[in-house]
Design an enzyme around this catalytic site. Structure first.
Site, mmCIF file in Angstrom:
data_model
loop_
_atom_site.group_PDB
_atom_site.id
_atom_site.type_symbol
_atom_site.label_atom_id
_atom_site.label_comp_id
_atom_site.label_asym_id
_atom_site.label_seq_id
_atom_site.Cartn_x
_atom_site.Cartn_y
_atom_site.Cartn_z
ATOM 1 N N HIS A 13 -15.109 36.163 -50.829
ATOM 2 C CA HIS A 13 -14.097 37.073 -51.373
ATOM 3 C C HIS A 13 -14.602 38.503 -51.533
ATOM 4 O O HIS A 13 -13.911 39.459 -51.187
ATOM 5 C CB HIS A 13 -13.599 36.537 -52.713
ATOM 6 C CG HIS A 13 -12.914 35.218 -52.611
ATOM 7 N ND1 HIS A 13 -11.636 35.085 -52.130
ATOM 8 C CD2 HIS A 13 -13.341 33.963 -52.922
ATOM 9 C CE1 HIS A 13 -11.294 33.811 -52.137
ATOM 10 N NE2 HIS A 13 -12.303 33.112 -52.610
ATOM 11 N N SER A 44 -13.570 27.885 -50.574
ATOM 12 C CA SER A 44 -13.830 26.617 -51.264
ATOM 13 C C SER A 44 -12.763 26.285 -52.301
ATOM 14 O O SER A 44 -12.506 25.110 -52.584
ATOM 15 C CB SER A 44 -15.214 26.654 -51.923
ATOM 16 O OG SER A 44 -16.233 26.581 -50.944
#
Length: 453
Positions: A13, A44
Protein backbone atom coordinates in the site's frame (compact mmCIF):
# COMPACT_ATOMS: atom_id res chain seq x y z
CA UNK A 1 17.02 18.82 -17.39
CA UNK A 2 18.18 16.07 -15.04
CA UNK A 3 15.42 14.13 -13.40
CA UNK A 4 15.26 13.74 -9.63
CA UNK A 5 15.52 10.04 -8.84
CA UNK A 6 13.10 8.56 -6.30
CA UNK A 7 13.55 4.94 -5.27
CA UNK A 8 10.76 3.11 -3.44
CA UNK A 9 11.29 -0.13 -1.52
CA UNK A 10 8.18 -2.30 -1.28
CA UNK A 11 5.14 -2.65 -3.53
CA UNK A 12 2.31 -2.85 -1.02
CA UNK A 13 0.00 0.00 0.00
CA UNK A 14 2.70 2.51 0.90
CA UNK A 15 4.72 1.89 -2.24
CA UNK A 16 1.61 1.93 -4.44
CA UNK A 17 0.33 5.22 -3.01
CA UNK A 18 3.79 6.77 -3.25
CA UNK A 19 3.86 6.18 -7.00
CA UNK A 20 0.35 7.56 -7.46
CA UNK A 21 1.12 10.75 -5.53
CA UNK A 22 4.52 11.32 -7.12
CA UNK A 23 3.07 11.00 -10.62
CA UNK A 24 0.22 13.35 -9.74
CA UNK A 25 2.44 15.97 -8.09
CA UNK A 26 5.59 16.11 -10.24
CA UNK A 27 6.33 16.03 -13.95
CA UNK A 28 10.05 15.31 -14.14
CA UNK A 29 10.90 12.34 -11.93
CA UNK A 30 12.75 9.07 -12.41
CA UNK A 31 10.76 6.63 -10.24
CA UNK A 32 11.89 3.08 -9.53
CA UNK A 33 10.15 0.58 -7.25
CA UNK A 34 11.83 -2.59 -5.99
CA UNK A 35 9.79 -5.54 -4.75
CA UNK A 36 11.47 -8.59 -3.20
CA UNK A 37 8.69 -11.01 -4.16
CA UNK A 38 7.73 -12.23 -7.61
CA UNK A 39 4.13 -11.00 -7.41
CA UNK A 40 3.27 -7.28 -7.51
CA UNK A 41 1.40 -6.45 -5.35
CA UNK A 42 -0.69 -8.96 -3.39
CA UNK A 43 -3.28 -7.47 -1.04
CA UNK A 44 -3.23 -9.74 2.04
CA UNK A 45 -6.28 -8.01 3.51
CA UNK A 46 -8.24 -9.47 0.58
CA UNK A 47 -7.10 -13.03 1.28
CA UNK A 48 -10.29 -14.09 3.07
CA UNK A 49 -12.39 -13.09 0.04
CA UNK A 50 -10.21 -15.31 -2.13
CA UNK A 51 -10.34 -18.22 0.32
CA UNK A 52 -14.14 -17.98 0.41
CA UNK A 53 -14.41 -17.91 -3.40
CA UNK A 54 -15.64 -14.32 -3.42
CA UNK A 55 -12.74 -13.43 -5.72
CA UNK A 56 -12.46 -15.54 -8.85
CA UNK A 57 -8.70 -15.40 -9.39
CA UNK A 58 -5.88 -14.99 -6.86
CA UNK A 59 -4.05 -12.90 -9.46
CA UNK A 60 -6.77 -10.27 -9.09
CA UNK A 61 -6.14 -9.81 -5.34
CA UNK A 62 -3.66 -7.02 -5.88
CA UNK A 63 -3.35 -3.26 -5.65
CA UNK A 64 -1.96 -2.80 -9.13
CA UNK A 65 -0.32 -4.51 -12.07
CA UNK A 66 3.21 -3.36 -13.00
CA UNK A 67 2.23 -2.40 -16.54
CA UNK A 68 -0.20 0.21 -15.20
CA UNK A 69 2.73 2.35 -14.06
CA UNK A 70 5.36 1.18 -16.51
CA UNK A 71 3.29 2.82 -19.25
CA UNK A 72 3.83 6.10 -17.36
CA UNK A 73 7.60 5.67 -17.21
CA UNK A 74 7.90 4.07 -13.76
CA UNK A 75 10.33 1.16 -13.42
CA UNK A 76 8.78 -1.73 -11.45
CA UNK A 77 11.29 -4.45 -10.58
CA UNK A 78 10.03 -7.59 -8.85
CA UNK A 79 12.36 -10.32 -7.52
CA UNK A 80 14.73 -7.53 -6.51
CA UNK A 81 15.80 -7.62 -2.87
CA UNK A 82 17.22 -4.40 -1.46
CA UNK A 83 20.03 -5.55 0.85
CA UNK A 84 21.49 -2.35 2.25
CA UNK A 85 21.58 1.44 2.12
CA UNK A 86 24.74 3.50 1.80
CA UNK A 87 23.69 6.83 3.28
CA UNK A 88 26.87 8.75 2.52
CA UNK A 89 26.87 7.74 -1.15
CA UNK A 90 23.06 7.86 -1.43
CA UNK A 91 22.95 4.39 -2.98
CA UNK A 92 21.29 1.06 -2.30
CA UNK A 93 22.54 -2.45 -3.00
CA UNK A 94 19.97 -4.56 -4.83
CA UNK A 95 20.20 -8.32 -5.37
CA UNK A 96 18.49 -10.16 -8.23
CA UNK A 97 19.23 -13.56 -9.79
CA UNK A 98 22.31 -13.93 -7.62
CA UNK A 99 23.80 -10.63 -8.76
CA UNK A 100 24.08 -7.40 -6.78
CA UNK A 101 24.02 -3.93 -8.30
CA UNK A 102 24.44 -0.53 -6.71
CA UNK A 103 21.70 1.99 -7.52
CA UNK A 104 21.76 5.70 -6.72
CA UNK A 105 18.86 7.78 -5.44
CA UNK A 106 18.06 11.40 -4.64
CA UNK A 107 15.18 10.46 -2.34
CA UNK A 108 14.42 7.04 -0.87
CA UNK A 109 11.02 5.89 0.42
CA UNK A 110 10.99 2.76 2.59
CA UNK A 111 7.77 0.77 2.59
CA UNK A 112 9.33 -2.53 3.56
CA UNK A 113 6.31 -3.81 5.46
CA UNK A 114 6.12 -6.68 7.88
CA UNK A 115 6.41 -10.44 7.94
CA UNK A 116 4.21 -12.85 9.93
CA UNK A 117 5.55 -14.35 13.12
CA UNK A 118 6.39 -18.03 13.09
CA UNK A 119 6.21 -19.85 16.42
CA UNK A 120 9.73 -20.95 17.46
CA UNK A 121 8.64 -24.41 18.56
CA UNK A 122 9.41 -28.02 17.60
CA UNK A 123 7.60 -29.20 14.48
CA UNK A 124 7.40 -25.84 12.75
CA UNK A 125 9.12 -27.36 9.71
CA UNK A 126 6.41 -30.02 9.21
CA UNK A 127 4.33 -29.99 6.04
CA UNK A 128 0.97 -28.20 6.16
CA UNK A 129 2.10 -25.68 8.79
CA UNK A 130 1.24 -22.38 7.13
CA UNK A 131 1.34 -18.64 7.67
CA UNK A 132 -1.63 -16.43 6.79
CA UNK A 133 -0.06 -13.74 4.64
CA UNK A 134 0.98 -13.21 1.05
CA UNK A 135 0.33 -14.66 -2.39
CA UNK A 136 2.14 -17.99 -1.93
CA UNK A 137 0.48 -18.76 1.39
CA UNK A 138 -2.95 -17.83 0.00
CA UNK A 139 -2.68 -20.38 -2.79
CA UNK A 140 -1.40 -23.10 -0.44
CA UNK A 141 -4.18 -22.55 2.10
CA UNK A 142 -6.84 -22.41 -0.61
CA UNK A 143 -5.73 -25.81 -1.94
CA UNK A 144 -6.10 -27.33 1.54
CA UNK A 145 -9.55 -25.82 2.06
CA UNK A 146 -10.60 -27.49 -1.19
CA UNK A 147 -8.99 -30.84 -0.25
CA UNK A 148 -11.59 -33.32 1.02
CA UNK A 149 -8.82 -35.25 2.84
CA UNK A 150 -8.27 -32.27 5.12
CA UNK A 151 -10.71 -32.59 8.03
CA UNK A 152 -9.18 -30.69 10.95
CA UNK A 153 -7.68 -27.21 10.88
CA UNK A 154 -6.06 -25.51 13.86
CA UNK A 155 -5.65 -21.73 13.74
CA UNK A 156 -3.11 -20.17 16.10
CA UNK A 157 -4.12 -16.63 16.98
CA UNK A 158 -7.52 -14.94 17.36
CA UNK A 159 -6.77 -11.50 15.97
CA UNK A 160 -8.12 -10.25 12.66
CA UNK A 161 -6.06 -12.58 10.49
CA UNK A 162 -6.73 -15.60 12.66
CA UNK A 163 -10.47 -14.94 12.71
CA UNK A 164 -10.50 -14.63 8.92
CA UNK A 165 -8.76 -18.02 8.70
CA UNK A 166 -11.26 -19.52 11.15
CA UNK A 167 -14.29 -18.31 9.23
CA UNK A 168 -12.95 -19.37 5.85
CA UNK A 169 -12.14 -22.82 7.24
CA UNK A 170 -15.58 -23.28 8.80
CA UNK A 171 -17.27 -22.22 5.56
CA UNK A 172 -15.13 -24.80 3.75
CA UNK A 173 -16.67 -27.49 5.98
CA UNK A 174 -13.66 -28.18 8.22
CA UNK A 175 -13.45 -28.93 11.93
CA UNK A 176 -11.79 -25.84 13.35
CA UNK A 177 -9.95 -25.11 16.60
CA UNK A 178 -8.65 -21.64 17.37
CA UNK A 179 -5.96 -21.26 20.04
CA UNK A 180 -4.62 -18.08 21.63
CA UNK A 181 -2.57 -17.08 24.65
CA UNK A 182 -4.94 -14.20 25.50
CA UNK A 183 -8.25 -14.80 27.24
CA UNK A 184 -10.55 -13.17 24.67
CA UNK A 185 -10.82 -13.48 20.88
CA UNK A 186 -10.07 -10.12 19.24
CA UNK A 187 -9.12 -8.88 22.69
CA UNK A 188 -6.63 -6.30 21.44
CA UNK A 189 -9.28 -4.64 19.28
CA UNK A 190 -12.48 -4.66 21.35
CA UNK A 191 -13.50 -4.37 24.97
CA UNK A 192 -14.86 -7.40 26.81
CA UNK A 193 -18.57 -6.62 26.32
CA UNK A 194 -18.18 -7.09 22.57
CA UNK A 195 -15.68 -9.94 22.65
CA UNK A 196 -18.00 -11.90 24.95
CA UNK A 197 -20.66 -11.71 22.24
CA UNK A 198 -18.22 -12.73 19.53
CA UNK A 199 -16.79 -15.59 21.58
CA UNK A 200 -20.28 -17.07 21.82
CA UNK A 201 -20.73 -16.54 18.08
CA UNK A 202 -17.62 -18.62 17.43
CA UNK A 203 -18.79 -21.53 19.57
CA UNK A 204 -22.31 -21.31 18.14
CA UNK A 205 -20.83 -21.74 14.67
CA UNK A 206 -18.97 -24.87 15.76
CA UNK A 207 -15.50 -23.47 16.44
CA UNK A 208 -13.55 -25.05 19.30
CA UNK A 209 -12.22 -21.98 21.12
CA UNK A 210 -9.17 -22.58 23.31
CA UNK A 211 -8.02 -19.39 25.06
CA UNK A 212 -5.34 -18.62 27.63
CA UNK A 213 -3.33 -21.49 26.17
CA UNK A 214 0.28 -21.83 25.07
CA UNK A 215 1.20 -23.86 21.99
CA UNK A 216 4.14 -26.13 22.84
CA UNK A 217 4.74 -28.30 19.77
CA UNK A 218 3.48 -29.34 16.34
CA UNK A 219 3.38 -33.12 16.18
CA UNK A 220 3.53 -35.38 13.14
CA UNK A 221 5.67 -37.52 10.84
CA UNK A 222 6.69 -35.26 7.93
CA UNK A 223 3.17 -33.80 7.89
CA UNK A 224 1.55 -32.16 10.90
CA UNK A 225 -1.05 -34.32 12.64
CA UNK A 226 -1.76 -32.46 15.89
CA UNK A 227 -0.97 -29.41 18.00
CA UNK A 228 0.20 -29.87 21.57
CA UNK A 229 -0.68 -27.13 24.07
CA UNK A 230 -0.63 -26.75 27.83
CA UNK A 231 -4.39 -27.40 27.72
CA UNK A 232 -4.36 -30.54 25.63
CA UNK A 233 -3.55 -31.85 22.17
CA UNK A 234 -5.73 -31.09 19.14
CA UNK A 235 -5.94 -32.96 15.83
CA UNK A 236 -4.66 -30.95 12.88
CA UNK A 237 -4.31 -31.82 9.21
CA UNK A 238 -3.42 -28.18 8.65
CA UNK A 239 -2.11 -25.48 10.98
CA UNK A 240 -2.50 -21.79 10.14
CA UNK A 241 -0.32 -19.48 12.21
CA UNK A 242 -1.64 -15.95 12.73
CA UNK A 243 0.40 -14.90 15.74
CA UNK A 244 1.20 -11.34 14.89
CA UNK A 245 3.78 -9.60 12.76
CA UNK A 246 7.32 -8.28 12.91
CA UNK A 247 8.78 -5.41 10.87
CA UNK A 248 10.85 -6.40 7.87
CA UNK A 249 13.79 -4.26 8.94
CA UNK A 250 16.61 -6.61 9.85
CA UNK A 251 18.52 -5.35 6.80
CA UNK A 252 18.35 -1.78 8.10
CA UNK A 253 20.13 -2.39 11.41
CA UNK A 254 23.12 -0.13 11.88
CA UNK A 255 21.97 2.23 9.14
CA UNK A 256 18.43 3.37 9.91
CA UNK A 257 17.36 4.01 13.50
CA UNK A 258 15.00 1.33 14.82
CA UNK A 259 13.21 0.87 18.14
CA UNK A 260 13.72 -2.18 20.37
CA UNK A 261 11.14 -4.15 18.35
CA UNK A 262 12.64 -3.28 14.99
CA UNK A 263 10.16 -0.60 13.93
CA UNK A 264 11.57 2.31 11.94
CA UNK A 265 11.78 5.56 13.86
CA UNK A 266 10.68 8.68 11.99
CA UNK A 267 10.33 12.34 12.88
CA UNK A 268 7.24 14.49 12.44
CA UNK A 269 8.01 14.74 8.71
CA UNK A 270 8.27 10.94 8.32
CA UNK A 271 12.01 11.21 7.76
CA UNK A 272 14.36 8.63 9.24
CA UNK A 273 17.70 9.57 10.79
CA UNK A 274 18.69 10.59 7.24
CA UNK A 275 16.81 13.54 5.78
CA UNK A 276 16.65 11.98 2.29
CA UNK A 277 15.27 8.66 3.51
CA UNK A 278 11.56 8.53 4.37
CA UNK A 279 9.59 5.61 5.79
CA UNK A 280 5.89 4.75 5.63
CA UNK A 281 3.62 1.83 6.42
CA UNK A 282 3.53 -1.16 8.73
CA UNK A 283 7.26 -1.20 9.52
CA UNK A 284 7.11 2.28 11.06
CA UNK A 285 5.76 3.75 14.26
CA UNK A 286 2.81 5.91 13.21
CA UNK A 287 1.76 9.03 15.10
CA UNK A 288 -1.55 8.22 16.79
CA UNK A 289 -3.80 11.24 17.31
CA UNK A 290 -5.66 9.78 20.32
CA UNK A 291 -2.53 8.31 21.93
CA UNK A 292 -0.47 11.43 21.13
CA UNK A 293 2.57 9.28 20.52
CA UNK A 294 4.09 7.03 17.88
CA UNK A 295 2.83 3.45 18.03
CA UNK A 296 2.63 0.48 15.63
CA UNK A 297 -0.55 0.69 13.52
CA UNK A 298 -0.43 -1.89 10.75
CA UNK A 299 -3.21 -0.69 8.46
CA UNK A 300 -3.36 0.02 4.74
CA UNK A 301 -5.15 3.30 5.45
CA UNK A 302 -2.25 4.49 7.58
CA UNK A 303 0.37 3.61 4.96
CA UNK A 304 -1.54 5.44 2.25
CA UNK A 305 -2.00 8.61 4.28
CA UNK A 306 1.68 8.62 5.17
CA UNK A 307 2.70 8.08 1.53
CA UNK A 308 0.43 10.92 0.40
CA UNK A 309 2.10 13.26 2.89
CA UNK A 310 5.63 12.18 1.94
CA UNK A 311 5.09 12.67 -1.78
CA UNK A 312 3.71 16.17 -1.20
CA UNK A 313 6.68 17.33 0.89
CA UNK A 314 9.57 15.12 -0.25
CA UNK A 315 11.47 17.87 -2.10
CA UNK A 316 10.98 20.65 0.45
CA UNK A 317 14.23 21.94 1.97
CA UNK A 318 12.22 23.01 4.99
CA UNK A 319 8.97 21.18 5.54
CA UNK A 320 5.94 23.48 5.46
CA UNK A 321 3.93 21.29 7.82
CA UNK A 322 4.25 18.19 9.95
CA UNK A 323 2.34 14.98 9.37
CA UNK A 324 -0.84 15.38 11.43
CA UNK A 325 -1.16 11.73 12.36
CA UNK A 326 -3.79 9.03 12.06
CA UNK A 327 -6.61 7.55 14.10
CA UNK A 328 -6.33 3.91 13.06
CA UNK A 329 -9.65 2.39 12.00
CA UNK A 330 -10.64 -1.05 10.79
CA UNK A 331 -13.59 -3.37 10.33
CA UNK A 332 -14.27 -7.10 10.22
CA UNK A 333 -17.08 -9.61 9.97
CA UNK A 334 -17.26 -12.63 12.21
CA UNK A 335 -19.95 -14.88 10.77
CA UNK A 336 -23.25 -13.01 11.37
CA UNK A 337 -21.69 -10.03 13.17
CA UNK A 338 -20.05 -6.98 11.63
CA UNK A 339 -17.97 -4.53 13.61
CA UNK A 340 -15.81 -1.47 13.05
CA UNK A 341 -13.35 -0.04 15.52
CA UNK A 342 -11.47 3.24 15.57
CA UNK A 343 -8.76 4.79 17.72
CA UNK A 344 -8.06 3.38 21.17
CA UNK A 345 -9.93 0.87 23.29
CA UNK A 346 -9.45 0.32 27.00
CA UNK A 347 -6.45 -1.98 26.51
CA UNK A 348 -4.58 0.19 24.02
CA UNK A 349 -5.32 3.36 26.02
CA UNK A 350 -3.82 1.75 29.12
CA UNK A 351 -0.76 0.67 27.10
CA UNK A 352 -0.35 4.27 25.99
CA UNK A 353 -0.46 5.51 29.58
CA UNK A 354 -3.79 7.29 29.20
CA UNK A 355 -6.27 7.51 32.06
CA UNK A 356 -9.31 6.44 30.04
CA UNK A 357 -12.80 5.16 30.68
CA UNK A 358 -15.06 3.14 28.43
CA UNK A 359 -18.82 2.91 28.05
CA UNK A 360 -20.98 0.24 26.44
CA UNK A 361 -24.34 0.98 24.87
CA UNK A 362 -26.85 -1.61 23.70
CA UNK A 363 -30.19 -0.88 22.03
CA UNK A 364 -32.14 -1.23 18.80
CA UNK A 365 -31.14 0.64 15.66
CA UNK A 366 -34.59 2.05 14.93
CA UNK A 367 -37.52 3.33 17.04
CA UNK A 368 -39.23 0.83 19.33
CA UNK A 369 -42.40 0.73 17.24
CA UNK A 370 -40.48 -0.91 14.38
CA UNK A 371 -40.98 -4.71 14.59
CA UNK A 372 -38.04 -6.63 16.04
CA UNK A 373 -37.62 -8.53 12.78
CA UNK A 374 -36.67 -5.24 11.08
CA UNK A 375 -35.05 -3.55 14.06
CA UNK A 376 -31.63 -5.06 14.70
CA UNK A 377 -29.82 -5.03 18.02
CA UNK A 378 -26.80 -2.71 17.98
CA UNK A 379 -23.83 -2.17 20.26
CA UNK A 380 -21.56 0.84 20.70
CA UNK A 381 -18.35 1.12 22.70
CA UNK A 382 -16.82 4.54 23.42
CA UNK A 383 -13.42 5.14 25.04
CA UNK A 384 -12.70 8.62 26.34
CA UNK A 385 -10.40 10.65 28.55
CA UNK A 386 -11.77 10.45 32.08
CA UNK A 387 -11.31 14.15 32.88
CA UNK A 388 -11.78 16.00 29.60
CA UNK A 389 -14.26 13.56 28.04
CA UNK A 390 -12.33 13.80 24.75
CA UNK A 391 -13.23 10.75 22.67
CA UNK A 392 -10.21 8.48 22.13
CA UNK A 393 -11.86 5.66 20.25
CA UNK A 394 -14.86 3.44 19.89
CA UNK A 395 -16.51 0.58 18.09
CA UNK A 396 -19.89 -0.33 16.62
CA UNK A 397 -21.24 -3.83 16.13
CA UNK A 398 -24.42 -5.54 14.98
CA UNK A 399 -25.68 -8.41 12.86
CA UNK A 400 -26.88 -5.60 10.61
CA UNK A 401 -24.05 -3.80 8.84
CA UNK A 402 -23.59 -0.49 10.67
CA UNK A 403 -19.83 -0.41 10.17
CA UNK A 404 -20.02 2.92 8.30
CA UNK A 405 -20.81 4.53 11.66
CA UNK A 406 -17.25 3.62 12.64
CA UNK A 407 -16.12 6.34 10.23
CA UNK A 408 -18.11 8.87 12.23
CA UNK A 409 -16.30 7.77 15.38
CA UNK A 410 -12.99 8.09 13.52
CA UNK A 411 -13.84 11.66 12.56
CA UNK A 412 -14.86 12.45 16.15
CA UNK A 413 -11.50 11.12 17.38
CA UNK A 414 -9.54 12.99 14.70
CA UNK A 415 -11.28 16.26 15.58
CA UNK A 416 -10.90 15.60 19.32
CA UNK A 417 -14.61 15.86 20.01
CA UNK A 418 -15.93 15.37 23.53
CA UNK A 419 -18.76 13.15 24.68
CA UNK A 420 -20.83 16.28 25.17
CA UNK A 421 -20.32 17.32 21.56
CA UNK A 422 -21.11 13.86 20.18
CA UNK A 423 -24.20 13.67 22.39
CA UNK A 424 -25.64 16.69 20.59
CA UNK A 425 -24.15 16.27 17.10
CA UNK A 426 -26.75 16.89 14.40
CA UNK A 427 -27.48 13.68 12.51
CA UNK A 428 -30.47 12.88 10.30
CA UNK A 429 -33.58 11.01 11.45
CA UNK A 430 -35.76 8.76 9.38
CA UNK A 431 -37.35 5.76 11.15
CA UNK A 432 -36.40 3.35 8.38
CA UNK A 433 -32.76 4.07 9.13
CA UNK A 434 -32.18 5.44 12.63
CA UNK A 435 -33.60 6.90 15.84
CA UNK A 436 -34.83 10.41 16.69
CA UNK A 437 -31.51 10.70 18.46
CA UNK A 438 -29.02 8.84 16.33
CA UNK A 439 -27.18 5.77 17.59
CA UNK A 440 -23.96 7.64 18.35
CA UNK A 441 -25.89 10.48 20.04
CA UNK A 442 -27.47 7.93 22.33
CA UNK A 443 -24.19 6.15 23.04
CA UNK A 444 -22.56 9.43 24.09
CA UNK A 445 -25.59 10.43 26.17
CA UNK A 446 -25.47 7.05 27.88
CA UNK A 447 -21.76 7.49 28.66
CA UNK A 448 -22.70 10.80 30.32
CA UNK A 449 -25.46 9.08 32.33
CA UNK A 450 -28.07 11.25 30.70
CA UNK A 451 -31.73 10.41 30.20
CA UNK A 452 -32.22 7.65 27.70
CA UNK A 453 -34.70 8.51 24.96
Amino acid sequence: MNKEKVVIVGASHGGHQSIIELLDTYKNLDITLYEAGDFVSFMSCGMELYLENKVTDVNDVRNFRPEEFEEQGVTISNNHLVKSINLDEKTIDVESDGHTETVSYDKLILSSGVTPNELPIPGKELENVFLMRGYDWATKIKSKLEDSQVKNIVVIGSGYIGIEAVEASIKAGKNVTVIDTIDRPLGTYLNSEMTDILSKELTDKGVNVVLGSKVEEFLGDQKVSSVKTDKGTFDADVVIQATGIKPNTEWLKGTIDLDDHGFIKTNEYLQTNDQDVYAVGDATLAYSIPAQKNIPIALATVARREARYVAKHIFEDKHSEAFTGVVGSSALSLFDYHFATSGLNQMSATRSGINAKSSFFKDSLRPSYIPESDNPEVFVQLTYDEKSHVILGGAVMSKYDITAQGNTIALAVQQKMTLEQLAEADFFFQPGFDRQWSLLNLAAQSALNQYKF
